[in-house]
Write an enzyme that holds these catalytic residues in place. Structure first.
Site, PDB file in Angstrom:
ATOM      1  N   SER A  98      -4.886  -4.006   9.785  1.00 34.82           N
ATOM      2  CA  SER A  98      -5.195  -2.679   9.225  1.00 34.82           C
ATOM      3  C   SER A  98      -4.890  -1.576  10.244  1.00 34.82           C
ATOM      4  O   SER A  98      -3.754  -1.354  10.586  1.00 34.82           O
ATOM      5  CB  SER A  98      -6.643  -2.642   8.738  1.00 34.82           C
ATOM      6  OG  SER A  98      -6.931  -1.397   8.176  1.00 34.82           O
ATOM      7  N   ASP A 238      -2.677   4.331   6.648  1.00 38.56           N
ATOM      8  CA  ASP A 238      -3.037   3.368   7.703  1.00 38.56           C
ATOM      9  C   ASP A 238      -2.099   2.148   7.654  1.00 38.56           C
ATOM     10  O   ASP A 238      -1.232   2.045   6.782  1.00 38.56           O
ATOM     11  CB  ASP A 238      -4.525   2.980   7.622  1.00 38.56           C
ATOM     12  CG  ASP A 238      -4.797   1.870   6.625  1.00 38.56           C
ATOM     13  OD1 ASP A 238      -4.113   1.829   5.587  1.00 38.56           O
ATOM     14  OD2 ASP A 238      -5.674   1.031   6.880  1.00 38.56           O
ATOM     15  N   ASP A 240      -2.144  -1.089   6.882  1.00 39.33           N
ATOM     16  CA  ASP A 240      -1.937  -2.018   5.766  1.00 39.33           C
ATOM     17  C   ASP A 240      -1.908  -1.302   4.415  1.00 39.33           C
ATOM     18  O   ASP A 240      -1.886  -1.946   3.365  1.00 39.33           O
ATOM     19  CB  ASP A 240      -2.985  -3.141   5.762  1.00 39.33           C
ATOM     20  CG  ASP A 240      -4.386  -2.639   5.488  1.00 39.33           C
ATOM     21  OD1 ASP A 240      -4.698  -1.521   5.927  1.00 39.33           O
ATOM     22  OD2 ASP A 240      -5.176  -3.353   4.847  1.00 39.33           O
ATOM     23  N   ASP A 242      -4.026   0.721   2.723  1.00 36.25           N
ATOM     24  CA  ASP A 242      -5.124   0.880   1.755  1.00 36.25           C
ATOM     25  C   ASP A 242      -5.867   2.204   1.918  1.00 36.25           C
ATOM     26  O   ASP A 242      -6.708   2.533   1.089  1.00 36.25           O
ATOM     27  CB  ASP A 242      -6.099  -0.321   1.799  1.00 36.25           C
ATOM     28  CG  ASP A 242      -6.788  -0.489   3.132  1.00 36.25           C
ATOM     29  OD1 ASP A 242      -6.385   0.185   4.102  1.00 36.25           O
ATOM     30  OD2 ASP A 242      -7.729  -1.306   3.217  1.00 36.25           O
TER      31      ASP A 242
HETATM   32 MG    MG Z   1      -6.597  -0.654   6.125  1.00 34.39          MG
END
Ligand code: MG
Length: 451
Positions: A98, A238, A240, A242
């Protein structure tokens, strides 16, 4: 029994904690937990340097438990969750760190409805892992690997959710932070008719342009470019994919609380509910009052937010870090949908983001922290509750004291030996006073408990 799962999946230093042996074993435990032979598992990764190693190790573990694996290569977390929920998969794994530093990585596990494994399910998987209860299948039953592209259905979902832009002069600066959304959000926004300029848009596990957390410090180049180019909006995502944060047309960094409130104001119909942690700005209470809806406050953390959202069949949920869940479309935090929805609002209302922000009341929030050993946290929370026993308090996560002109939240961190202090008021002066009071209260209570 040691605990492997943290607040979000399992994370650690690549090749120190996350070794090939560990990743294979934990994926084998997960494969066993979901039923092993014949179960279909979707797997994808972010662009970190260790992701390919972690992914291939996890695939081996799944195959040895008899699962069939569908490998999607690099994809954002919400694309994996969308496909697991809507297509014929039994589970999913996302290999991602992440927003954490590049040398670390992690695994997130999803069950068949696309939601993340948490609580009792984590304990089940840990029991299989530590008890060496992985069911290794016979050689005739070892699973197979297939290639599967979960990005295509995700792109289609984003395009279907978007409104075609008709303002040809509307300029977007997009900073996907070398992460998993690099080629996706820019493609979707251009398809919707936007003029998009990208920075940090090549996937790169060394994160040469900026760190993957989209905070004000890391988005400083985006902010500068908005001002220089006279662009209409900046979008920072960010690692990843999400979480999404916006910068307005004046170069102002927009807090996730404000974004969540603007999105709620657009989505909420009378009687609807939204979910957000107890630390969120009172702006959301104002928005819910205005729309005759309800706000449900939870503990801080994505898992609690999702659990409450499901329980209450809410239309939307958000966190101040830019995580927004559009429950009727994708049941997880989705950075791509956040970008599309915010642009829909600007297109529908034909307004700039700074103009929309100015329509909402202004709240001043301050945050600070005090060192507090883990063993004192519980006593300190009880002490704080005692001190404010004559005030109106909410005690679902730490103690939130409600004053007529603001609030103060004193809560122990779940991951570090600190006590966090959040305050908010409509004037900066009162917010500063509340912070002084919060620091004094916690400091004095810690000293008393230590003596
Ligand atoms: Mg994330």
């Amino acid at each position: 029994m040691a605990k492997l799962f943290g607040t979000t999946g399992i994370r650690g230093l690549a090749n120190e904690f996350l070794t090939p042996e560990f990743c294979s074993k934990i994926a084998g435990a997960f494969g066993t937990y979901i039923g092993g032979r014949g179960k279909k598992v979707l797997i994808a990764m972010d662009p970190r340097t260790s992701s390919e190693m972690v992914k291939n190790s996890a695939i081996s573990g799944l195959l040895s438990a008899g699962c069939d694996v569908y490998d999607s290569g690099i994809a954002p977390t919400p694309a994996v969750q969308y496909s697991v929920r809507n297509l014929d998969f039994d589970a999913g794994i996302m290999i991602t760190g992440s927003h954490i530093p590049p040398e670390r990585n992690g695994l997130k596990f999803f069950v068949s409805d696309g939601t993340e494994v948490y609580g009792p399910l984590e304990e089940e998987i840990e029991k299989i892992f530590f008890g060496d209860k992985i069911k290794r299948v016979a050689w005739t039953e070892i699973g197979m690997v297939h290639q599967f592209d979960c990005v295509m259905p995700y792109k289609k979902m984003l395009l279907d959710a978007g409104i075609k832009n008709e303002n040809k002069n509307f300029k977007i600066i997009l900073d996907p932070g070398h992460g998993a959304q690099c080629s996706i959000v820019s493609f979707v926004l251009r398809e919707l008719g936007y003029d998009v300029l990208t920075i940090n848009a090549q996937p790169d596990g060394f994160f040469p342009g900026r760190h993957s957390e989209p905070d004000q410090k890391n988005l400083k180049n985006l902010i500068e470019i908005i001002k220089i180019m006279g662009a209409d909006i900046g979008i920072g995502i960010d690692g990843d994919g999400d979480r999404t944060i916006f910068v307005d047309d004046c170069g102002n960094f927009i807090m996730g609380d404000i974004t969540g409130s603007i999105l709620t104001d657009d989505l909420m119909k009378e009687g609807d509910s939204v979910v957000t942690p107890v630390s969120t700005s009172s702006l959301i209470d104002w928005v819910c009052d205005k729309n005759k809806g309800k706000v449900i406050k939870t503990k801080v953390g994505a898992a609690d937010v999702v659990a409450e959202l499901l329980k209450n069949d809410s239309v939307f949920a958000f966190e101040e870090n830019g995580g927004n869940i559009f429950a009727k479309i994708n049941l997880c935090r989705d950075g791509g949908l956040t970008a599309v929805y915010m642009l829909n609002i600007l297109a529908k209302r034909k307004k700039k983001l700074s103009e929309i922000v100015s329509e909402f009341p202004k709240y001043h929030q301050l945050k600070d922290k005090i060192n507090c050993p883990d063993e004192l946290k519980q006593k300190l929370t009880a002490k704080v509750k005692e001190i404010y026993c004559n005030e109106e308090v909410i005690d679902i996560d730490g103690i939130k004291i409600l004053f007529s002109d603001g609030w103060m939240l004193l809560r122990p961190s779940g991951t570090e030996p600190i006590f966090r202090i959040f305050v908010e008021s409509q004037t900066e002066e009162r917010a500063k006073k509340l912070m002084e009071q919060g620091l004094k209260t916690v400091n004095e209570a810690v000293l008393k408990l230590k003596n």
